[in-house]
Design an enzyme around this catalytic site. Sequence first.
Site, short mmCIF file in Angstrom:
data_model
loop_
_atom_site.label_atom_id
_atom_site.label_comp_id
_atom_site.label_asym_id
_atom_site.label_seq_id
_atom_site.Cartn_x
_atom_site.Cartn_y
_atom_site.Cartn_z
CG ASP A 67 4.85 0.24 -5.60
OD1 ASP A 67 5.85 -0.48 -5.67
OD2 ASP A 67 3.71 -0.21 -5.43
CG ASN A 136 -7.00 -2.87 -1.96
OD1 ASN A 136 -6.21 -3.26 -2.83
ND2 ASN A 136 -6.73 -1.84 -1.17
CG HIS A 138 -3.20 -2.36 -4.16
ND1 HIS A 138 -3.03 -2.10 -2.82
CD2 HIS A 138 -2.29 -3.34 -4.44
CE1 HIS A 138 -2.07 -2.86 -2.33
NE2 HIS A 138 -1.60 -3.62 -3.30
CD GLU A 143 -4.19 1.12 -1.59
OE1 GLU A 143 -4.68 0.12 -2.15
OE2 GLU A 143 -3.54 1.06 -0.53
C1 F6R Z 1 4.42 -3.99 -5.10
C2 F6R Z 1 3.10 -3.48 -5.40
C3 F6R Z 1 1.84 -4.07 -4.85
C4 F6R Z 1 1.87 -5.58 -4.70
C5 F6R Z 1 0.56 -6.09 -4.11
C6 F6R Z 1 0.61 -7.58 -3.85
O1 F6R Z 1 5.43 -3.22 -5.73
O2 F6R Z 1 3.03 -2.54 -6.09
O3 F6R Z 1 0.78 -3.70 -5.68
O4 F6R Z 1 2.09 -6.17 -5.95
O5 F6R Z 1 0.30 -5.44 -2.91
O6 F6R Z 1 1.55 -7.85 -2.87
P1 F6R Z 1 1.96 -9.33 -2.48
O7 F6R Z 1 2.67 -9.89 -3.67
O8 F6R Z 1 2.87 -9.18 -1.30
O9 F6R Z 1 0.69 -10.05 -2.18
#
Ligand code: F6R
Length: 264
Positions: A67, A136, A138, A143
């Site tokens: 992303d 959450n 995701h 989301e």
């Molecule tokens: C990152 C992504 C997100 C993260 C998720 C966890 O490219 O797609 O889904 O993997 O938000 O983020 P952290 O590792 O910072 O807790």
Amino acid sequence: MQIVILKDAAEVAAYGADLFTAQLKRKANSVLGLATGSTPVALYQELIRRNQQGEISFSQVTSFNLDEYLGLDGSHPQSYRHFMNEQLFNHIDIDKANTHVPPGDAKNPIVACDEYEARMTQAGGIDIQLLGIGRNGHIGFNEPSSGLTSRTRVKTLTKATIDDNARFFAADEYQPHLSITMGIGTILDAKKVVLLATGENKADAVSAMVEGPLTAACPASALQMHRNAVIVIDEAAASKLKDVEFYKHIENENQKLLQHLASL
Ligand code: F6R
């Protein structure tokens, strides 16, 4: 789903690095799916170390990131392209021309999403996809309420995700509310998926992903449908699972089986 419960974040990173190392040794021209965020940083550091010591090479690798923020070009310090250069690509023998991050500055983001999908297909599909998980539930920027068969597209971030990621932006800095993200269907197409989660603040999301129903309310629960998904978590992230001892027992048996197969 293979559930691997380890002591702490360092063990999670090492286990994840071993899976990527094995993949690169098996197939030098692997197509890697990569993630940003805090969780994969220690894994990337380990891969950098192994690359610099000559244990693994990325010279034939192609990569696709999950992303990117829509509205940030790759030179912006908060862009995921910048993150990947800083945290991994600048330190390994990968050809940057073979690294792909969704274009946050695309003139026509809708077309750019289709092109991103086409490029993944041309590359032969993703061999191994790294994932983190949001509080959450995701994965990528899919989301809650994301379609379980969705493809790469523009997505609006929830307030929870914007708040979680605000730590990376200065108080007066523009923080995008839109992203381009691989879809859940795109992620499920990867031949292998490795999701890492550490810390108590991920425990609810991990429990919903592993033991909850398959539901768009927890996008990561879609991994229940994947044939080769490995969930690597520390004790804290596992703390709300109902049957930790059973998962540990299964993993023990898996390791015994692997040792037996290796001895044949
Ligand atoms: C990152 C992504 C997100 C993260 C998720 C966890 O490219 O797609 O889904 O993997 O938000 O983020 P952290 O590792 O910072 O807790």
